[in-house]
Write a protein that holds these residues in place. Structure first.
Motif, PDB file in Angstrom:
ATOM      1  N   VAL A  23       0.856  -1.179   0.000  1.00  0.00           N
ATOM      2  CA  VAL A  23       0.000   0.000   0.000  1.00  0.00           C
ATOM      3  C   VAL A  23       0.896   1.234   0.000  1.00  0.00           C
ATOM      4  O   VAL A  23       1.694   1.428   0.921  1.00  0.00           O
ATOM      5  CB  VAL A  23      -0.932   0.014   1.225  1.00  0.00           C
ATOM      6  CG1 VAL A  23      -1.790   1.278   1.233  1.00  0.00           C
ATOM      7  CG2 VAL A  23      -1.817  -1.233   1.237  1.00  0.00           C
ATOM      8  N   THR A  24       0.795   2.036  -1.043  1.00  0.00           N
ATOM      9  CA  THR A  24       1.633   3.226  -1.172  1.00  0.00           C
ATOM     10  C   THR A  24       0.763   4.479  -1.112  1.00  0.00           C
ATOM     11  O   THR A  24      -0.459   4.415  -1.181  1.00  0.00           O
ATOM     12  CB  THR A  24       2.422   3.206  -2.492  1.00  0.00           C
ATOM     13  OG1 THR A  24       1.493   3.194  -3.595  1.00  0.00           O
ATOM     14  CG2 THR A  24       3.320   1.995  -2.578  1.00  0.00           C
ATOM     15  N   LYS A  31      -2.925   5.095   4.848  1.00  0.00           N
ATOM     16  CA  LYS A  31      -2.400   3.760   4.532  1.00  0.00           C
ATOM     17  C   LYS A  31      -2.484   2.827   5.742  1.00  0.00           C
ATOM     18  O   LYS A  31      -2.937   1.679   5.624  1.00  0.00           O
ATOM     19  CB  LYS A  31      -0.943   3.876   4.057  1.00  0.00           C
ATOM     20  CG  LYS A  31      -0.753   4.723   2.814  1.00  0.00           C
ATOM     21  CD  LYS A  31       0.678   4.690   2.326  1.00  0.00           C
ATOM     22  CE  LYS A  31       1.672   5.225   3.323  1.00  0.00           C
ATOM     23  NZ  LYS A  31       1.471   6.676   3.630  1.00  0.00           N
ATOM     24  N   SER A  32      -2.053   3.307   6.910  1.00  0.00           N
ATOM     25  CA  SER A  32      -2.079   2.466   8.109  1.00  0.00           C
ATOM     26  C   SER A  32      -3.510   2.116   8.491  1.00  0.00           C
ATOM     27  O   SER A  32      -3.794   0.984   8.924  1.00  0.00           O
ATOM     28  CB  SER A  32      -1.390   3.186   9.270  1.00  0.00           C
ATOM     29  OG  SER A  32      -0.031   3.456   8.953  1.00  0.00           O
ATOM     30  N   ASP A  92       4.522  -1.514   8.542  1.00  0.00           N
ATOM     31  CA  ASP A  92       4.249  -0.121   8.188  1.00  0.00           C
ATOM     32  C   ASP A  92       5.554   0.618   7.903  1.00  0.00           C
ATOM     33  O   ASP A  92       6.492   0.556   8.705  1.00  0.00           O
ATOM     34  CB  ASP A  92       3.529   0.568   9.348  1.00  0.00           C
ATOM     35  CG  ASP A  92       2.225   1.193   8.916  1.00  0.00           C
ATOM     36  OD1 ASP A  92       2.055   1.473   7.717  1.00  0.00           O
ATOM     37  OD2 ASP A  92       1.360   1.400   9.789  1.00  0.00           O
ATOM     38  N   THR A 118       3.317  -1.056   3.858  1.00  0.00           N
ATOM     39  CA  THR A 118       3.032   0.304   3.420  1.00  0.00           C
ATOM     40  C   THR A 118       4.348   1.026   3.186  1.00  0.00           C
ATOM     41  O   THR A 118       5.381   0.685   3.780  1.00  0.00           O
ATOM     42  CB  THR A 118       2.212   1.119   4.446  1.00  0.00           C
ATOM     43  OG1 THR A 118       3.050   1.508   5.541  1.00  0.00           O
ATOM     44  CG2 THR A 118       1.005   0.346   4.940  1.00  0.00           C
ATOM     45  N   SER A 120       5.844   5.226   1.888  1.00  0.00           N
ATOM     46  CA  SER A 120       5.469   6.601   1.573  1.00  0.00           C
ATOM     47  C   SER A 120       6.232   7.194   0.397  1.00  0.00           C
ATOM     48  O   SER A 120       6.020   8.351   0.061  1.00  0.00           O
ATOM     49  CB  SER A 120       5.694   7.503   2.806  1.00  0.00           C
ATOM     50  OG  SER A 120       4.853   7.127   3.853  1.00  0.00           O
TER      51      SER A 120
END
Length: 424
Positions: A23-24, A31-32, A92, A118, A120
């Motif tokens: 998940v970006t 996202k979290s 994460d 995830t 960023s």
């Protein structure tokens, strides 16, 4: 915690499957929380709590786990404790772990674990990283709240307001989830948005990309943010900065723009010939991940409403997985047998967005108001002259339906609220 079915519906088919889910998205976009929603769904299906392991790699207490060997040992101990039961691992901000791209596939191979990550910064999925993960992952990009999510959140919070009132807040302050805790009070929201901007610039751009002259980046980004939806080239930016007595090469300009895109701060829309599909190497457009950041960094969202509306529509198309380009210089030709052509005596006109998704295509014009006949002609004429069976839209804040000659006119607010049906 608001449900986000747009993303959950995409992830759901991959739950429990031997493929890494990544998940970006820009920081603080949810996202979290999305991983928490996946956890909640697993729990509702009877998965015991002990079969799920969460590790946030930006939490101070987990700083030692940035060492891949220590992270491996912790995951191994947990997986071994399950005694052969299926485990679900949530990591994460995985980019904080050195050589994560080698570690994670090994975890999936060695242990019976379903892995969710995830990150960023899009750069961590490029180049040599993607080589290690080739064919082993599926990516889901998360954006701040759409207008429909924003309206649903306001209703859940017990706020009673009209669609116009809700949109007035949304187009200025944007959709970052945490703003609801601030009650959308303008000054605290702007302070929070500036903190997101500063974090993205510092951690995902300056530190991660080892940018030595952060001051140049600090001069360039506000210019790009102020000019979302405007065409420009590396050379035009170079000349602008020269006018401010700032010396920077075109190469550095292009590098910094790419870094902003890698940080999920900016998104590029290439300019293409509407008919021949030739991609032009310059005069691209860039859009911001959330219009609230523009208000915080530059201001004037109310004054530059045309740009902001265009940015909102562009992001909505991205949310639903559409590829978006800017149309330019119509020329008589065909479009995959769709008899797509323009009149030979018509002048060149820009089409704001050409959106493609598989075999589907949309043409869209976006403006503030169709205030007079000249504005109506400016927005409708390029689409009218574009003979195509694909849907064509003019979107504005007018409440009166001005659809004509096969071109659909929609109130932008209504279009955004109905986007699940129109764009999915």
């Amino acid at each position: 915690m608001i449900e986000r079915p747009l993303y959950l519906d995409r992830i759901r088919p991959f739950i429990g499957k031997p493929i890494i889910k990544i998940v970006t998205g820009v920081r603080r976009s949810g996202k979290s929380t999305l991983l928490q929603l996946v956890r909640a769904e697993l729990h509702s299906q009877g998965v015991p709590e002990e079969c799920m392991l969460d590790i946030n790699l930006e939490v101070y207490a987990n700083r030692h786990l940035k060492n891949p060997n220590l992270l491996y040992e912790q995951v191994k101990a947990w997986a071994d404790s399950l005694g052969g039961e299926q485990g679900y691992l949530f990591l994460d901000e995985i980019q904080e772990v050195e050589s994560w791209e080698q570690l994670v596939p090994g975890l999936q191979t060695e242990f019976l674990v379903d892995i969710y990550l995830t990150g960023s910064n899009a750069h961590f999925l490029s180049g040599e990283f993607a080589t290690y993960l080739s064919g082993r992952y599926v990516e889901f990009e998360v954006f701040p709240f759409s207008f429909s999510e924003f309206v649903r959140l306001r209703a859940d919070d017990g706020v009673v307001e009209s669609m116009d009132e809700a949109f007035d807040i949304y187009r200025v302050l944007g959709g970052f989830p945490f703003l609801s805790y601030l009650g959308y009070a303008p000054d605290p929201c702007r302070e929070y948005l500036l903190s997101i901007y500063d974090t993205v610039v510092l951690k995902d751009m300056v530190e991660r990309e080892s940018i030595k002259d952060a001051s140049l980046l600090g001069e360039l980004l506000p210019f790009l943010i102020a000019n979302v939806g405007h065409t420009f080239s590396g050379r035009s930016i170079e000349r602008m900065l020269e006018g401010e007595n700032i010396s920077i090469s075109i190469g550095s300009v292009l590098k910094y723009v790419q870094v902003a895109c890698d940080a999920n701060l900016l998104y590029r829309a290439s300019r293409v010939d509407v008919m021949s599909k030739k991609v032009f190497k310059s005069q691209e457009k860039y859009y911001l991940v959330d219009q609230g950041l523009r208000e915080a960094v530059y201001g004037n969202n109310d004054r530059n409403i045309d740009q902001v509306l265009e940015n909102i529509v562009f992001l909505e198309l991205l949310r639903y997985g559409w590829s978006v380009t800017v149309g330019d210089k119509p020329m008589s030709t065909s479009d995959n047998g769709k008899n797509l052509s323009v009149k030979s005596d018509s002048p060149s006109r820009e089409i704001d967005f050409i959106a493609s998704k598989g075999s589907r295509k949309l043409y869209l014009q976006v403006c503030y108001l169709l205030a007079d006949e000249s504005t109506i002609e400016r927005e409708f004429k390029p689409l009218e002259e574009l003979r195509s069976d694909y849907p064509k839209y003019v979107l504005s804040l007018d409440e009166v339906d001005r659809s004509q000659k096969g071109i659909i006119h929609r109130d932008i607010r209504a279009f955004l609220l109905d986007s699940h049906n129109l764009l999915r």
